[in-house]
Design an enzyme around this catalytic site. Structure first.
Site, PDB file in Angstrom:
ATOM      1  N   CYS A 189       0.834  -1.205   0.000  1.00  0.00           N
ATOM      2  CA  CYS A 189       0.000   0.000   0.000  1.00  0.00           C
ATOM      3  C   CYS A 189       0.876   1.265   0.000  1.00  0.00           C
ATOM      4  O   CYS A 189       1.567   1.523  -0.974  1.00  0.00           O
ATOM      5  CB  CYS A 189      -0.962  -0.060   1.191  1.00  0.00           C
ATOM      6  SG  CYS A 189      -2.338   1.062   1.008  1.00  0.00           S
ATOM      7  N   HIS A 223      -3.667  -5.683   0.878  1.00  0.00           N
ATOM      8  CA  HIS A 223      -3.079  -6.105   2.162  1.00  0.00           C
ATOM      9  C   HIS A 223      -3.110  -7.627   2.330  1.00  0.00           C
ATOM     10  O   HIS A 223      -4.109  -8.172   2.785  1.00  0.00           O
ATOM     11  CB  HIS A 223      -3.835  -5.439   3.324  1.00  0.00           C
ATOM     12  CG  HIS A 223      -3.590  -3.978   3.392  1.00  0.00           C
ATOM     13  ND1 HIS A 223      -2.558  -3.425   4.112  1.00  0.00           N
ATOM     14  CD2 HIS A 223      -4.213  -2.935   2.789  1.00  0.00           C
ATOM     15  CE1 HIS A 223      -2.565  -2.116   3.973  1.00  0.00           C
ATOM     16  NE2 HIS A 223      -3.562  -1.785   3.167  1.00  0.00           N
ATOM     17  N   GLU A 254      -1.739  -9.347   4.493  1.00  0.00           N
ATOM     18  CA  GLU A 254      -1.713  -9.725   5.914  1.00  0.00           C
ATOM     19  C   GLU A 254      -3.109  -9.818   6.525  1.00  0.00           C
ATOM     20  O   GLU A 254      -3.286 -10.400   7.590  1.00  0.00           O
ATOM     21  CB  GLU A 254      -0.851  -8.727   6.704  1.00  0.00           C
ATOM     22  CG  GLU A 254      -1.425  -7.310   6.869  1.00  0.00           C
ATOM     23  CD  GLU A 254      -1.192  -6.391   5.659  1.00  0.00           C
ATOM     24  OE1 GLU A 254      -0.868  -6.904   4.581  1.00  0.00           O
ATOM     25  OE2 GLU A 254      -1.355  -5.161   5.807  1.00  0.00           O
ATOM     26  N   SER A 307      -0.562 -11.567  37.660  1.00  0.00           N
ATOM     27  CA  SER A 307      -1.867 -10.909  37.618  1.00  0.00           C
ATOM     28  C   SER A 307      -3.012 -11.912  37.531  1.00  0.00           C
ATOM     29  O   SER A 307      -4.136 -11.602  37.899  1.00  0.00           O
ATOM     30  CB  SER A 307      -1.926 -10.024  36.384  1.00  0.00           C
ATOM     31  OG  SER A 307      -1.873 -10.845  35.233  1.00  0.00           O
ATOM     32  N   ASP A 343       0.073 -13.841  30.271  1.00  0.00           N
ATOM     33  CA  ASP A 343       1.442 -13.349  30.063  1.00  0.00           C
ATOM     34  C   ASP A 343       2.320 -13.548  31.301  1.00  0.00           C
ATOM     35  O   ASP A 343       3.414 -14.106  31.214  1.00  0.00           O
ATOM     36  CB  ASP A 343       1.438 -11.858  29.692  1.00  0.00           C
ATOM     37  CG  ASP A 343       0.549 -11.574  28.498  1.00  0.00           C
ATOM     38  OD1 ASP A 343       0.260 -12.533  27.761  1.00  0.00           O
ATOM     39  OD2 ASP A 343       0.140 -10.418  28.321  1.00  0.00           O
ATOM     40  N   SER A 344       1.827 -13.082  32.458  1.00  0.00           N
ATOM     41  CA  SER A 344       2.684 -13.210  33.640  1.00  0.00           C
ATOM     42  C   SER A 344       2.856 -14.681  34.030  1.00  0.00           C
ATOM     43  O   SER A 344       3.907 -15.074  34.523  1.00  0.00           O
ATOM     44  CB  SER A 344       2.161 -12.371  34.809  1.00  0.00           C
ATOM     45  OG  SER A 344       0.828 -12.672  35.096  1.00  0.00           O
TER      46      SER A 344
END
Ligand code: XMP
Length: 516
Positions: free
Chosen positions: A80, A167, A169, A221, A225-226
């Site tokens: 693009c 695009h 993606e 948390s 992730d943690s």
């Protein structure tokens, strides 16, 4: 490791380009648009992609790549805006279209190209552009056109320069993965050497080297992730060096704190510090209705409880591990061009502890090169439970931003029960994994209802379910009607205090995912 370098001009989908190519097994890294392309940057780089952008190349001062991109001898793919940059750089002309090309459009080939190997003529691409190539740069040819006869793909005859106006993606683009693979693997020759096993091995090695025989502290948390960071720390270091701290704010979901602790125990974590600060949080929130004030109180209190506990545990000198993701770095501006229009993340509390540890160079962030879906894959490989790995994102201020207006222990209890039912239903119906984030919101109004012969006032509960890739934008989940009706009935039948259930049909923008 071979890599494809992506220069980010601030396009909405730049991160997706990186993710898609990684999914093919090729390592990618995203850098700001105007990054200097020197010898070091080119080390192990096999090709360069120029992303899309909210800018026009005809703007007074658009972001522009270092010209060395084109002198590097490496293949370059413009997507693009990236294509338009390439055209303008080589003397072509870009003008704005009378109407934007937006959404699905078939691409018809005018000649063969390595970029479209195994891609059929007339495939459906996905477009989003208001500018277009009016005059080709000398030395370039049109490879494909859109249904509107607008150049959709161009290529240089003498250099490995490719430009596409659509695009690949975006998931609506057919053969998008094939096109990206053609570029990264066939044209650039990048090896498919990126794998989660390798990443795990390397990050364990890095943790060992960084931390040595010192202690490391991680705040847990309850999110994926943690927990994954905890899993990596436990694998990399002797258990006595790893300290995990979970603060229960009283704003967690049903049984969440207990489940997290159980999971981490199973992983072999020895020092699990659990702090029940729920009374502190709930009394600080008493009488507060303003959403921003609520967030501020929670953020400040979290910091002070955290500092108090770190001192109490004698962990002031420890390394601090964090579950920062690659997307967090990009969002906070580290990976994005200085001119990019970034929606800043308002979510990460800037705690003095983090600031101090950063200054001391004592932060360990083993997930800072991976995307959320890759974190989930790592989690599975290192033995985090499936329940936790699949868990939808949950905001730091917890239920406080899902109880509109004043928060009370009673409202927390009602919302916890309702949300647990909602999530249980989604899982039983096989819908949970289709949805990026689902939760319930307790509204501060009551409406009338009837049970038997009596009329009573009950709370209104809003259900939310969205599709998203990173939370920056979101689409409402198209719930099958019968599921919604049955879930609503189950909630109102089981929780006396809830008299009515509504479904939130808004997308982001203009709404946000959370209600406060
Ligand atoms: P919004 O509501 O801004 O949410 O559209 C986007 C994503 O971020 C999450 N969110 C937060 N996460 N602390 C967090 O850790 C916060 O204060 C916070 N506010 C929103 C939200 O759940 C969604 O996934």
């Amino acid at each position: 490791m071979d890599r494809i370098l992506i220069l980010d001009f601030g396009g909405q989908t730049t991160q997706l380009i990186g993710r898609r190519i990684r999914d093919l097994g090729v390592y990618t890294e995203i850098f700001p648009a105007e990054t200097k392309i020197d010898k070091e940057m080119l080390h192990e780089t096999k090709g360069i992609i120029l992303s899309g952008s909210p800018y026009s190349v005809n703007d007074p001062d658009p972001p522009w790549p270092d010209p060395s991109v084109f002198d590097s001898g490496l293949p370059v793919l413009g997507i693009c805006f990236g294509t338009q940059v390439m055209m303008k750089q080589y003397g072509g002309r870009i003008t704005s279209l009378p109407t934007r090309e937006f959404g699905r459009s078939r691409v018809h080939f005018r000649r063969a190209s390595a970029l479209f190997d195994q891609v059929p003529d007339g495939f459906v691409s996905w477009m989003s552009h208001g500018d277009s190539i009016d005059e080709l740069a000398p030395g370039f040819e049109v490879v494909g056109e859109s249904e509107n006869r607008i150049p959709a793909a161009v290529e240089a005859a003498a250099a490995p320069f490719y430009g596409i106006q659509f695009h690949p993606e975006v998931s609506h683009c057919e053969y998008g993965d094939q096109i990206l693979e053609n570029f990264a693997v066939k044209i650039c020759g990048a090896a498919k050497s990126w794998s989660m096993d390798l990443y795990i091995e390397q990050s364990i090695e890095r943790i060992k080297q960084r931390v040595g025989d010192q202690k490391v502290l991680l705040l847990i948390s309850g999110g994926v992730d943690s927990s994954v960071v905890a899993g990596l720390l436990v694998r990399a270091l002797p258990p006595e060096q790893v300290h995990l701290l979970h603060i229960d704010t009283g704003l967690m979901r049903k049984n969440e704190s207990q489940e997290v602790i159980q999971d981490l125990e199973q992983l072999g974590a020895r020092h699990l510090h659990f702090v029940d600060a729920s009374e502190e949080f709930l009394s600080a929130l008493e009488g507060v209705e303003d959403p921003e004030k609520k967030r501020e109180i929670i953020g400040d209190l979290f910091i002070s409880v955290q500092q108090r506990e770190v001192e109490r545990l004698g962990l002031g000198d420890a390394f601090l591990a964090q579950g920062t993701l690659y997307t967090d770095l990009i969002e906070s501006g580290k990976g994005v061009g200085k001119k990019a229009q970034v929606i800043k993340s308002h979510h990460n509390v800037r705690s003095p502890l983090v600031e101090k540890k950063r200054q001391q160079g004592m932060i360990v962030e083993p997930l800072d090169r991976v995307y959320k879906d890759e974190v989930r894959r790592i989690g599975r490989k290192i033995g985090i439970s499936e329940e936790l790995v699949r868990r939808h994102p949950f905001p730091g201020p917890g239920l406080a931003v899902r109880i509109l207006g004043e928060v009370s222990p009673e409202k927390c209890r009602i919302l916890r029960e309702a949300d647990a039912l909602y999530v249980e239903e989604l899982k039983q119906r096989g819908l949970y994994d289709d949805i990026w984030q689902a939760f319930s919101v307790l509204l501060p109004i009551r409406t009338v209802g009837v049970t038997g012969d009596t009329r009573h006032y009950g709370y209104v509960l809003a259900l939310r379910a969205v599709h998203s890739s990173d939370g920056m934008t979101a689409d409402v989940y198209p719930f099958p009607f019968h599921d919604l009706r049955e879930i609503s009935a189950r909630i109102t039948n089981s929780i006396r205090e809830i008299g009515r259930v509504v479904y939130d049909y808004s997308s982001k923008p203009p709404s946000t995912i959370e209600w406060e």
